[in-house]
Design a protein around this motif. Structure first.
Motif, PDB file in Angstrom:
ATOM      1  N   ALA A 218       1.106   4.481  -6.339  1.00 52.73           N
ATOM      2  CA  ALA A 218       2.041   3.427  -6.738  1.00 52.73           C
ATOM      3  C   ALA A 218       3.455   3.973  -6.879  1.00 52.73           C
ATOM      4  CB  ALA A 218       1.576   2.783  -8.036  1.00 52.73           C
ATOM      5  N   GLU A 219       3.593   5.118  -7.529  1.00 53.13           N
ATOM      6  CA  GLU A 219       4.925   5.709  -7.719  1.00 53.13           C
ATOM      7  C   GLU A 219       5.571   6.059  -6.384  1.00 53.13           C
ATOM      8  OE1 GLU A 219       3.502   7.754 -11.931  1.00 53.13           O
ATOM      9  OE2 GLU A 219       3.872   8.996 -10.148  1.00 53.13           O
ATOM     10  N   ALA A 220       4.765   6.557  -5.438  1.00 51.45           N
ATOM     11  CA  ALA A 220       5.309   6.902  -4.128  1.00 51.45           C
ATOM     12  C   ALA A 220       5.776   5.659  -3.374  1.00 51.45           C
ATOM     13  CB  ALA A 220       4.269   7.657  -3.311  1.00 51.45           C
ATOM     14  N   LEU A 221       5.006   4.587  -3.447  1.00 53.07           N
ATOM     15  CA  LEU A 221       5.344   3.393  -2.672  1.00 53.07           C
ATOM     16  C   LEU A 221       6.514   2.625  -3.278  1.00 53.07           C
ATOM     17  CD1 LEU A 221       1.799   2.049  -1.708  1.00 53.07           C
ATOM     18  CD2 LEU A 221       3.457   3.206  -0.233  1.00 53.07           C
ATOM     19  N   ILE A 222       6.681   2.655  -4.601  1.00 51.13           N
ATOM     20  CA  ILE A 222       7.801   1.920  -5.198  1.00 51.13           C
ATOM     21  C   ILE A 222       9.058   2.780  -5.309  1.00 51.13           C
ATOM     22  CG2 ILE A 222       6.236   0.407  -6.463  1.00 51.13           C
ATOM     23  CD1 ILE A 222       6.816   1.971  -8.984  1.00 51.13           C
ATOM     24  N   GLY A 223       8.947   4.084  -4.958  1.00 48.34           N
ATOM     25  CA  GLY A 223      10.130   4.928  -4.901  1.00 48.34           C
ATOM     26  C   GLY A 223      10.448   5.708  -6.147  1.00 48.34           C
ATOM     27  N   SER A 224       9.562   5.729  -7.130  1.00 47.41           N
ATOM     28  CA  SER A 224       9.841   6.476  -8.358  1.00 47.41           C
ATOM     29  C   SER A 224       9.289   7.898  -8.323  1.00 47.41           C
ATOM     30  CB  SER A 224       9.273   5.735  -9.576  1.00 47.41           C
ATOM     31  OG  SER A 224       7.861   5.640  -9.498  1.00 47.41           O
TER      32      SER A 224
ATOM     33  N   PRO B 131      -0.813  -4.810  10.207  1.00 52.78           N
ATOM     34  CA  PRO B 131       0.166  -5.758   9.654  1.00 52.78           C
ATOM     35  C   PRO B 131       1.522  -5.099   9.454  1.00 52.78           C
ATOM     36  CG  PRO B 131      -1.427  -5.088   7.983  1.00 52.78           C
ATOM     37  CD  PRO B 131      -1.939  -4.568   9.278  1.00 52.78           C
ATOM     38  N   GLN B 132       2.589  -5.852   9.720  1.00 51.61           N
ATOM     39  CA  GLN B 132       3.936  -5.303   9.648  1.00 51.61           C
ATOM     40  C   GLN B 132       4.530  -5.340   8.246  1.00 51.61           C
ATOM     41  OE1 GLN B 132       5.591  -3.746  11.849  1.00 51.61           O
ATOM     42  NE2 GLN B 132       4.672  -4.206  13.820  1.00 51.61           N
ATOM     43  N   GLY B 133       4.174  -6.319   7.450  1.00 48.73           N
ATOM     44  CA  GLY B 133       4.903  -6.530   6.202  1.00 48.73           C
ATOM     45  C   GLY B 133       4.300  -5.897   4.964  1.00 48.73           C
ATOM     46  N   ARG B 134       3.258  -5.066   5.112  1.00 49.39           N
ATOM     47  CA  ARG B 134       2.566  -4.544   3.947  1.00 49.39           C
ATOM     48  C   ARG B 134       2.714  -3.022   3.849  1.00 49.39           C
ATOM     49  NH1 ARG B 134      -3.451  -7.019   3.705  1.00 49.39           N
ATOM     50  NH2 ARG B 134      -3.279  -6.127   1.591  1.00 49.39           N
ATOM     51  N   PRO B 135       2.796  -2.488   2.620  1.00 52.56           N
ATOM     52  CA  PRO B 135       2.761  -1.026   2.462  1.00 52.56           C
ATOM     53  C   PRO B 135       1.360  -0.515   2.818  1.00 52.56           C
ATOM     54  CG  PRO B 135       3.587  -2.117   0.479  1.00 52.56           C
ATOM     55  CD  PRO B 135       2.988  -3.176   1.339  1.00 52.56           C
ATOM     56  N   VAL B 136       1.292   0.417   3.761  1.00 55.40           N
ATOM     57  CA  VAL B 136       0.004   0.905   4.260  1.00 55.40           C
ATOM     58  C   VAL B 136      -0.200   2.362   3.863  1.00 55.40           C
ATOM     59  CG1 VAL B 136      -1.375   1.421   6.307  1.00 55.40           C
ATOM     60  CG2 VAL B 136      -0.063  -0.711   6.187  1.00 55.40           C
ATOM     61  N   VAL B 137      -1.340   2.611   3.212  1.00 55.43           N
ATOM     62  CA  VAL B 137      -1.773   3.969   2.878  1.00 55.43           C
ATOM     63  C   VAL B 137      -2.940   4.301   3.807  1.00 55.43           C
ATOM     64  CG1 VAL B 137      -2.748   5.474   1.106  1.00 55.43           C
ATOM     65  CG2 VAL B 137      -1.079   3.701   0.479  1.00 55.43           C
ATOM     66  N   LEU B 138      -2.876   5.471   4.426  1.00 50.86           N
ATOM     67  CA  LEU B 138      -3.920   5.893   5.362  1.00 50.86           C
ATOM     68  C   LEU B 138      -4.597   7.156   4.840  1.00 50.86           C
ATOM     69  CD1 LEU B 138      -5.297   5.780   8.243  1.00 50.86           C
ATOM     70  CD2 LEU B 138      -3.437   7.280   9.009  1.00 50.86           C
ATOM     71  N   THR B 139      -5.913   7.214   5.002  1.00 50.41           N
ATOM     72  CA  THR B 139      -6.632   8.469   4.794  1.00 50.41           C
ATOM     73  C   THR B 139      -7.570   8.676   5.974  1.00 50.41           C
ATOM     74  OG1 THR B 139      -7.887   9.808   3.209  1.00 50.41           O
ATOM     75  CG2 THR B 139      -8.555   7.512   3.442  1.00 50.41           C
ATOM     76  N   VAL B 140      -7.605   9.904   6.476  1.00 50.62           N
ATOM     77  CA  VAL B 140      -8.468  10.258   7.611  1.00 50.62           C
ATOM     78  C   VAL B 140      -9.459  11.286   7.082  1.00 50.62           C
ATOM     79  CG1 VAL B 140      -8.567  11.185   9.949  1.00 50.62           C
ATOM     80  CG2 VAL B 140      -6.577   9.843   9.222  1.00 50.62           C
ATOM     81  N   ARG B 141     -10.698  10.864   6.933  1.00 55.30           N
ATOM     82  CA  ARG B 141     -11.685  11.679   6.234  1.00 55.30           C
ATOM     83  C   ARG B 141     -13.070  11.459   6.825  1.00 55.30           C
ATOM     84  NH1 ARG B 141     -10.493  15.363   2.616  1.00 55.30           N
ATOM     85  NH2 ARG B 141      -9.889  15.971   4.718  1.00 55.30           N
ATOM     86  N   ARG B 142     -13.912  12.474   6.721  1.00 54.18           N
ATOM     87  CA  ARG B 142     -15.333  12.263   6.953  1.00 54.18           C
ATOM     88  C   ARG B 142     -15.889  11.581   5.708  1.00 54.18           C
ATOM     89  NH1 ARG B 142     -20.098  15.758   6.504  1.00 54.18           N
ATOM     90  NH2 ARG B 142     -21.719  14.855   7.838  1.00 54.18           N
ATOM     91  N   LEU B 143     -16.704  10.560   5.891  1.00 49.88           N
ATOM     92  CA  LEU B 143     -17.150   9.751   4.755  1.00 49.88           C
ATOM     93  C   LEU B 143     -18.352  10.413   4.083  1.00 49.88           C
ATOM     94  CD1 LEU B 143     -16.801   6.151   6.253  1.00 49.88           C
ATOM     95  CD2 LEU B 143     -15.059   7.720   5.380  1.00 49.88           C
ATOM     96  N   VAL B 144     -18.031  11.442   3.292  1.00 49.98           N
ATOM     97  CA  VAL B 144     -19.039  12.140   2.486  1.00 49.98           C
ATOM     98  C   VAL B 144     -18.509  12.228   1.057  1.00 49.98           C
ATOM     99  CG1 VAL B 144     -19.977  13.454   4.424  1.00 49.98           C
ATOM    100  CG2 VAL B 144     -18.100  14.404   3.081  1.00 49.98           C
TER     101      VAL B 144
ATOM    102  N   VAL C  18      -7.512  -0.434  -7.387  1.00 48.45           N
ATOM    103  CA  VAL C  18      -7.369  -1.455  -8.434  1.00 48.45           C
ATOM    104  C   VAL C  18      -6.033  -1.273  -9.145  1.00 48.45           C
ATOM    105  CG1 VAL C  18      -8.323  -2.344 -10.583  1.00 48.45           C
ATOM    106  CG2 VAL C  18      -9.871  -1.635  -8.730  1.00 48.45           C
ATOM    107  N   GLU C  19      -5.717  -0.036  -9.538  1.00 51.74           N
ATOM    108  CA  GLU C  19      -4.438   0.249 -10.184  1.00 51.74           C
ATOM    109  C   GLU C  19      -3.276   0.080  -9.214  1.00 51.74           C
ATOM    110  OE1 GLU C  19      -1.379   1.600 -12.754  1.00 51.74           O
ATOM    111  OE2 GLU C  19      -3.341   0.668 -13.065  1.00 51.74           O
ATOM    112  N   LEU C  20      -3.447   0.527  -7.984  1.00 55.71           N
ATOM    113  CA  LEU C  20      -2.357   0.406  -7.019  1.00 55.71           C
ATOM    114  C   LEU C  20      -2.017  -1.062  -6.761  1.00 55.71           C
ATOM    115  CD1 LEU C  20      -0.348   1.547  -5.002  1.00 55.71           C
ATOM    116  CD2 LEU C  20      -2.196   1.704  -3.320  1.00 55.71           C
ATOM    117  N   CYS C  21      -3.024  -1.895  -6.598  1.00 58.56           N
ATOM    118  CA  CYS C  21      -2.771  -3.308  -6.312  1.00 58.56           C
ATOM    119  C   CYS C  21      -2.168  -4.030  -7.510  1.00 58.56           C
ATOM    120  CB  CYS C  21      -4.066  -3.995  -5.866  1.00 58.56           C
ATOM    121  SG  CYS C  21      -4.634  -3.435  -4.247  1.00 58.56           S
ATOM    122  N   ARG C  22      -2.423  -3.539  -8.701  1.00 59.54           N
ATOM    123  CA  ARG C  22      -1.785  -4.129  -9.880  1.00 59.54           C
ATOM    124  C   ARG C  22      -0.277  -3.918  -9.834  1.00 59.54           C
ATOM    125  NH1 ARG C  22       0.055  -2.738 -14.742  1.00 59.54           N
ATOM    126  NH2 ARG C  22      -0.368  -0.499 -14.421  1.00 59.54           N
ATOM    127  N   ARG C  23       0.143  -2.765  -9.329  1.00 59.94           N
ATOM    128  CA  ARG C  23       1.563  -2.417  -9.298  1.00 59.94           C
ATOM    129  C   ARG C  23       2.215  -2.719  -7.957  1.00 59.94           C
ATOM    130  NH1 ARG C  23       1.874   3.487 -12.073  1.00 59.94           N
ATOM    131  NH2 ARG C  23       4.115   3.073 -11.775  1.00 59.94           N
TER     132      ARG C  23
END
Length: 396
Positions: free
Chosen positions: A355-361, A214-227, A240-245
């Protein structure tokens, strides 16, 4: 107790004696994509340009001659039973030593090196310590007997080693405190990345268009082995906290592993289906595009993270990232001008930091600074030069 940091110097392969090396690895990187396999493969590619002639033995399905001249042979298929694998490793190493005796041997995985110890005799052995195998197994819930046997294997091999190469100060400390290795036998050489491969011309919008993100959303990526120890459960909780802010935030998780089903259940239980997606395995060829398409990457590791090559990959693509204060992760970003180390590895700290990184603080480096750090300190030719310096120092 962080070992001697090997820095780029004035060594040039034409000005130093050549060295012949036999590398003993785990798997073959084009077939399996772990951190140890990554380092083995790229050192085999780049060490010949530093005057180090490389032959290698790995678990794999095929043999290969790389562009620098290194020859890598499989001693057994990855599916071989353990007794067959160990017998094959012993025979392959003995044959390699008879065919063309190397100046020194480099081990990237203790179990595959153990059966070869009698054949090595007094030949110098450098152990690349990619992580505490036994401790990692314990963290993933392995049984006590399995953990004890792995620890025994490690100690038998490490007792024979002449020199150790670690990725971080954190792993140097583990080697000293848990395995009794004297600090003066430890050299610190960080992991590397092919900087040019991740420096794409695509801007973020173009990269997302190619991936269908999606073009219009802030995207956070993690590349990890799922362990468990990778911290993905805490990262999902942090959403949960990130989506609140940041209500339209989207977390994309690239990777596969035994925790996939549990993570999907957790996403559903928290009602985060529109905010967290498990992408599964992302092909290596698509990773540069994925890093470029993200606004931000995160490494939420909880324990025993020796370095974090995926952190370098993100920076090489020009995408800043946040890391937990675990293991060697802070060492990856310590020279960047930004507040990139989270306050903790718990969900609250991760969510607040994102949240702080995405909103610029929160202070974050720009794309140019991220790329420059990788080119100057972590590009594979730089890391190969540092590694070659360790080998020559060992022989001297």
């Amino acid at each position: 107790m962080d070992g001697r940091l090997i820095l780029p110097g004035c060594l040039h392969p034409r000005e130093t004696p050549s060295v012949s090396l036999l590398q003993l690895g785990l798997g073959w990187f084009p077939e399996t994509h772990g951190g140890a396999e990554n380092v083995f493969y790229h050192l085999a590619r780049h060490l010949p340009h530093q005057g180090v002639a490389v032959a290698g033995l790995v678990l794999g399905r095929a043999s290969a001659v790389l562009d620098g001249g290194a020859r890598i042979d499989s001693f057994a298929p990855p599916t071989a039973p353990l007794p067959q694998r160990l017998a094959a490793a012993r025979a392959a190493v003995a044959a390699a030593l008879r065919r063309q005796p190397p100046d020194l041997v480099a081990s990237h995985f203790a179990l595959n090196t153990l059966p070869a110890l009698p054949a090595l005799r007094d030949r110098p052995l450098v152990v690349h310590f990619h992580g505490p195998w036994a401790l990692e197994s314990a963290a993933e819930g392995a049984g006590a007997l399995s953990v004890r046997l792995k620890l025994l294997v490690e100690r038998l091999v490490y007792r024979r080693a002449t020199r150790f190469v670690v990725l971080s100060r954190a792993f140097a400390t583990i080697l000293t405190e848990r395995y009794g290795v004297p600090p003066d036998r430890i050299s610190r050489v960080p992991g590397g990345v092919d900087a040019g491969r991740f420096d794409l011309p695509d801007d973020r919008a173009a990269a997302r268009a190619r991936l269908g993100w999606p073009q219009g959303r802030p995207v956070v990526l993690t590349v990890r082995r799922l362990v468990r120890r990778m911290g993905l459960a805490a990262l999902v909780d942090a959403m949960v906290e990130l989506c609140r802010r940041v209500p339209d935030a989207l977390l994309l998780v690239a990777g596969r592993g035994p925790e996939a089903a549990a993570l999907q259940d957790r996403i559903g239980a928290l009602g985060l289906e529109n905010h967290v997606r498990l992408l599964g395995f992302v092909p290596d060829a698509q990773l540069p595009l994925a890093y470029r398409a993200a606004d931000l990457c995160v490494m939420p590791s909880q324990s025993l993270e020796g370095f974090g090559i995926t952190a370098l990959e993100s920076l090489a693509a020009g995408t800043p990232l946040l890391v937990t204060p675990v293991g060697g992760l802070p060492e990856v970003v310590e020279e960047l001008d930004g507040d990139l180390v989270l306050a903790g590895s718990d969900a609250r700290s991760i969510g607040a930091g994102l949240a702080e990184a995405l909103i610029g603080s929160r202070r974050m480096p720009d794309a140019a600074a991220c790329r420059a750090l990788v080119r100057h300190r972590f590009d594979w030719p730089v890391i190969a030069a540092r590694t070659a310096a360790v080998y020559r120092d060992t022989l001297s």
